[in-house]
Write a protein that holds these residues in place. Structure first.
Motif, short mmCIF file in Angstrom:
data_model
loop_
_atom_site.label_atom_id
_atom_site.label_comp_id
_atom_site.label_asym_id
_atom_site.label_seq_id
_atom_site.Cartn_x
_atom_site.Cartn_y
_atom_site.Cartn_z
N CYS A 1 -9.68 11.13 -12.47
CA CYS A 1 -8.46 11.03 -12.23
C CYS A 1 -7.82 9.46 -11.59
CB CYS A 1 -7.42 12.05 -11.92
SG CYS A 1 -7.79 13.20 -12.83
N ALA A 2 -8.30 9.21 -10.97
CA ALA A 2 -7.77 7.94 -9.90
C ALA A 2 -8.49 6.73 -10.90
CB ALA A 2 -8.83 8.15 -8.36
N ALA A 3 -9.30 7.01 -11.04
CA ALA A 3 -10.11 5.67 -12.02
C ALA A 3 -8.81 5.41 -13.39
CB ALA A 3 -11.62 5.77 -12.43
N LYS A 4 -9.06 6.38 -13.93
CA LYS A 4 -8.16 6.36 -15.63
C LYS A 4 -6.42 5.91 -14.56
CE LYS A 4 -10.06 9.83 -18.08
NZ LYS A 4 -10.04 11.26 -18.70
N PHE B 1 0.10 13.42 -10.30
CA PHE B 1 -0.03 12.53 -9.19
C PHE B 1 1.58 12.68 -8.31
CE2 PHE B 1 1.12 8.15 -8.66
CZ PHE B 1 0.07 7.42 -7.94
N GLU B 2 0.96 12.16 -7.12
CA GLU B 2 2.66 12.04 -6.10
C GLU B 2 2.07 10.50 -5.69
OE1 GLU B 2 5.45 14.15 -5.75
OE2 GLU B 2 4.53 15.18 -7.62
N ILE B 3 3.82 10.63 -5.51
CA ILE B 3 3.72 8.79 -3.70
C ILE B 3 4.13 9.03 -3.40
CG2 ILE B 3 4.79 7.38 -5.73
CD1 ILE B 3 3.14 5.16 -5.11
N GLU B 4 4.12 8.54 -1.87
CA GLU B 4 4.94 8.59 -1.06
C GLU B 4 5.48 6.92 -1.06
OE1 GLU B 4 4.30 9.37 2.81
OE2 GLU B 4 3.14 11.30 2.66
N LEU B 5 7.04 7.29 -1.22
CA LEU B 5 7.52 5.20 -1.16
C LEU B 5 8.14 4.77 0.48
CD1 LEU B 5 8.98 5.60 -4.87
CD2 LEU B 5 6.99 4.38 -3.77
N GLN C 1 -6.75 8.28 -1.08
CA GLN C 1 -5.83 9.19 -1.07
C GLN C 1 -4.47 7.84 -0.79
OE1 GLN C 1 -4.77 12.35 -3.12
NE2 GLN C 1 -6.79 11.48 -2.88
N LYS C 2 -5.18 6.71 -1.63
CA LYS C 2 -3.87 5.28 -1.58
C LYS C 2 -4.46 4.36 -2.19
CE LYS C 2 -4.13 4.97 3.52
NZ LYS C 2 -3.51 4.43 4.12
N MET C 3 -3.21 4.13 -2.67
CA MET C 3 -2.64 2.42 -3.27
C MET C 3 -2.36 1.26 -3.92
SD MET C 3 -1.41 2.92 -7.41
CE MET C 3 0.58 2.65 -6.60
N VAL C 4 -3.20 0.49 -4.32
CA VAL C 4 -2.28 -0.61 -3.74
C VAL C 4 -2.24 -1.83 -4.69
CG1 VAL C 4 -3.49 -2.98 -2.70
CG2 VAL C 4 -3.93 -1.16 -1.47
N LEU C 5 -0.56 -1.81 -5.18
CA LEU C 5 -0.21 -2.55 -5.78
C LEU C 5 -0.48 -3.72 -5.74
CD1 LEU C 5 0.80 -2.62 -8.68
CD2 LEU C 5 3.09 -1.29 -7.77
N ASP C 6 0.30 -5.09 -6.81
CA ASP C 6 -0.70 -6.20 -6.36
C ASP C 6 0.03 -6.57 -7.51
OD1 ASP C 6 -0.12 -9.12 -6.07
OD2 ASP C 6 -1.74 -9.10 -5.68
N LYS D 1 0.95 -1.28 -0.03
CA LYS D 1 -0.43 -0.11 -0.33
C LYS D 1 1.10 1.24 0.15
CE LYS D 1 -3.60 -2.06 2.67
NZ LYS D 1 -4.14 -2.36 3.88
N PHE D 2 0.24 2.12 -0.81
CA PHE D 2 1.06 4.09 -0.60
C PHE D 2 -0.07 4.67 -0.16
CE2 PHE D 2 3.07 0.22 -3.42
CZ PHE D 2 4.82 0.32 -2.91
#
Length: 71
Positions: free
Chosen positions: A14-17, A67-71, A38-43, A4-5
């Motif tokens: 935009c989130a859907a796209k 778009f910004e992501i916290e790593l 404001q989260k992204m789950v990547l598998d 999760k990020f």
């Protein structure tokens, strides 16, 4: 591997796209982008996770340059 990020995305559309763009990438098993949380789950495959993550961020920035992501 699933991670999760915390992200910053400006609108639900935009989130859907972004979610659709990431799901089409090779090596992605599944992706979920939530505007409200404001989260992204990547598998993705364990051995290629870092590669897939970089490609996902690149794809997201094509959809929304802010778009910004916290790593």
């Amino acid at each position: 591997m699933q991670k999760k990020f915390k992200i910053e995305v400006d609108c639900a559309n935009c989130a859907a796209k972004i979610e659709q763009a990431i799901q089409k990438l090779p090596g992605v098993n599944s992706a979920s982008v939530s505007f409200m949380a404001q989260k992204m789950v990547l598998d993705a495959e364990d051995d290629k996770f870092d590669e897939v993550l970089k490609a996902a961020v690149k794809a997201a920035k094509r959809v929304e340059p802010d778009f910004e992501i916290e790593l």
